[in-house]
Design a protein around this motif. Structure first.
Motif, PDB file in Angstrom:
ATOM      1  N   VAL A  10       0.844  -1.204   0.000  1.00  0.00           N
ATOM      2  CA  VAL A  10       0.000   0.000   0.000  1.00  0.00           C
ATOM      3  C   VAL A  10       0.874   1.247   0.000  1.00  0.00           C
ATOM      4  N   GLY A  14       0.849   4.122  -2.912  1.00  0.00           N
ATOM      5  CA  GLY A  14       0.608   5.531  -2.605  1.00  0.00           C
ATOM      6  C   GLY A  14       1.751   6.413  -3.066  1.00  0.00           C
ATOM      7  N   THR A  33       2.216   9.783   1.743  1.00  0.00           N
ATOM      8  CA  THR A  33       1.705   8.419   1.918  1.00  0.00           C
ATOM      9  C   THR A  33       1.763   8.009   3.387  1.00  0.00           C
ATOM     10  N   LEU A  37      -1.487   7.112   5.674  1.00  0.00           N
ATOM     11  CA  LEU A  37      -1.682   5.779   6.266  1.00  0.00           C
ATOM     12  C   LEU A  37      -1.737   5.858   7.790  1.00  0.00           C
ATOM     13  N   LEU A  59      -6.686   5.250   0.015  1.00  0.00           N
ATOM     14  CA  LEU A  59      -5.422   4.923   0.669  1.00  0.00           C
ATOM     15  C   LEU A  59      -5.587   4.867   2.184  1.00  0.00           C
ATOM     16  N   LEU A  62      -7.389   1.613   3.058  1.00  0.00           N
ATOM     17  CA  LEU A  62      -6.470   0.480   2.947  1.00  0.00           C
ATOM     18  C   LEU A  62      -5.492   0.460   4.118  1.00  0.00           C
ATOM     19  N   GLY A  63      -5.002   1.633   4.500  1.00  0.00           N
ATOM     20  CA  GLY A  63      -4.065   1.712   5.614  1.00  0.00           C
ATOM     21  C   GLY A  63      -4.700   1.290   6.921  1.00  0.00           C
ATOM     22  N   ASN A  66      -5.194  -2.536   6.952  1.00  0.00           N
ATOM     23  CA  ASN A  66      -3.937  -3.280   7.110  1.00  0.00           C
ATOM     24  C   ASN A  66      -3.341  -3.114   8.503  1.00  0.00           C
TER      25      ASN A  66
END
Length: 338
Positions: A10, A14, A33, A37, A59, A62-63, A66
């Motif tokens: 990820v 980014g 990025t 995140l 993003l 997704l961060g 994860n």
């Protein structure tokens, strides 16, 4: 591991987007990025259009997913490890509490490993104590009950049930530590039989004065056996064949005569007819005062507290045990493969 790889992916996506699509420098792209995140709430490094903001939202999601996954697995690993350790300790504690009339081996060096091998061949319950975790794991791998701890400490001996044990073997390399074990064992259980290893003649005498019932020096014993192998090889092979090993046919066993159970106390061997009833041969008798009668005749009278040393097959010795009645010093054991 998988979560860290996904998070790295990820981060790479980014950084490439902000650099290649938005036209930022690699430093600004990586910084944007990271703060995205991490959801730290900093402002945009450079102004973003609608497309850039939509990508930033994706993003962030997704961060969060994860990082949440990584935190969850990390927490789960800690909790499981804690509870599994607790379960293992509880199981070990229950196992130690269930041991009774067992043997304790202190030290799992070469001497301790050989003792454990012989005990397993005899089918007796025993536990190994060693302070070294690798030695404990090795003992457990070989199928033995093992406990990590300092055998010279009273607390360790109590945890392995020394008050219920019938024998302890001090087989540590240090004579001083073996002496500590002897003193502690006799203090905690005055009736326990203590066997100790000694490296020198001086240590042998001190261990005996400390209360050890038997003290064995590997060097002295090894020298005697080598001399016997040179002078009387067949005799040594025969004796070894009835004392040790899992595939033997003849065995030797000792029996304590208790007048409360044995009906033959006060009778002669001829009148007791132990040989004709059991088939086992009485090789010697150890009187209560320590006197040894080797090769007793039919006129030898059995007395209270005598220890009969018999030889025969497993079934013959078991039959002799039943004839003599219950013994209170040790129980006759059937080898696992007999």
């Amino acid at each position: 591991m998988a979560g860290a790889i996904a998070l790295g992916g990820v981060f790479l996506i980014g950084t490439l987007w902000y650099s290649l699509v938005e036209g930022w420098s690699w430093e600004d792209a990586a910084y944007m990025t990271v703060i995205t995140l991490a959801t730290v709430g900093y402002g945009e490094t450079h102004p973003l259009g609608s497309r850039g903001r939509l990508f930033t939202i994706a993003l962030i999601l997704l961060g969060v997913v994860n990082i949440g996954y990584i935190v969850n697995r990390f927490t789960e690993a800690i909790i499981q490890g804690y509870f599994q350790q607790g379960i293992r300790l509880q199981q070990q504690r229950r196992l130690m509490e269930s041991l009774t009339e067992h043997y304790i081996i202190c030290g799992f060096s070469r001497t301790g490993r050989q003792i454990a091998k012989e005990f397993r061949a005899e089918g007796v319950p025993f536990v190994v104590i060693d302070s070294d975790m690798e030695s404990v794991q090795r003992a457990q791998t070989e199928g033995y009950t093992a406990f990590q701890g300092d055998a010279t400490l009273d607390d360790t001996l109590l945890k392995v049930g020394i008050e219920r044990a019938i024998c302890i073997v001090a087989a540590l390399p240090s004579d001083a530590e073996n002496l500590y074990i002897v003193l502690s064992a006799k203090t905690l259980n005055s009736g326990i039989r203590v066997i100790a290893r000694a490296s020198t003649e001086e240590a042998l005498q001190k261990l005996r004065r400390g209360g050890a019932d038997e003290v064995i020096s590997p060097y002295i014993t090894g020298g005697k056996r080598m001399a016997a192998a040179a002078l009387r090889p067949q005799v040594l092979d025969f004796v070894d064949g009835i004392l040790t090993g899992a595939d033997r046919q003849l065995y030797m066993e000792e029996f304590l005569l208790d007048p409360a159970f044995c009906p033959f106390v006060g009778q002669s061997l001829q009148k007791a007819r132990l040989r004709s009833q059991s088939g086992a041969l009485v090789l010697a008798i150890r009187r209560a005062d320590g006197a040894l009668i080797g090769g007793p005749t039919g006129d030898t009278v059995l007395m209270s507290g005598d220890r009969l040393i018999g030889m025969g097959t497993a079934e013959q010795l078991r039959s002799l045990n039943q004839i003599l009645g219950p013994i209170n010093s040790k129980k006759l054991r059937r080898p696992k493969n007999s």
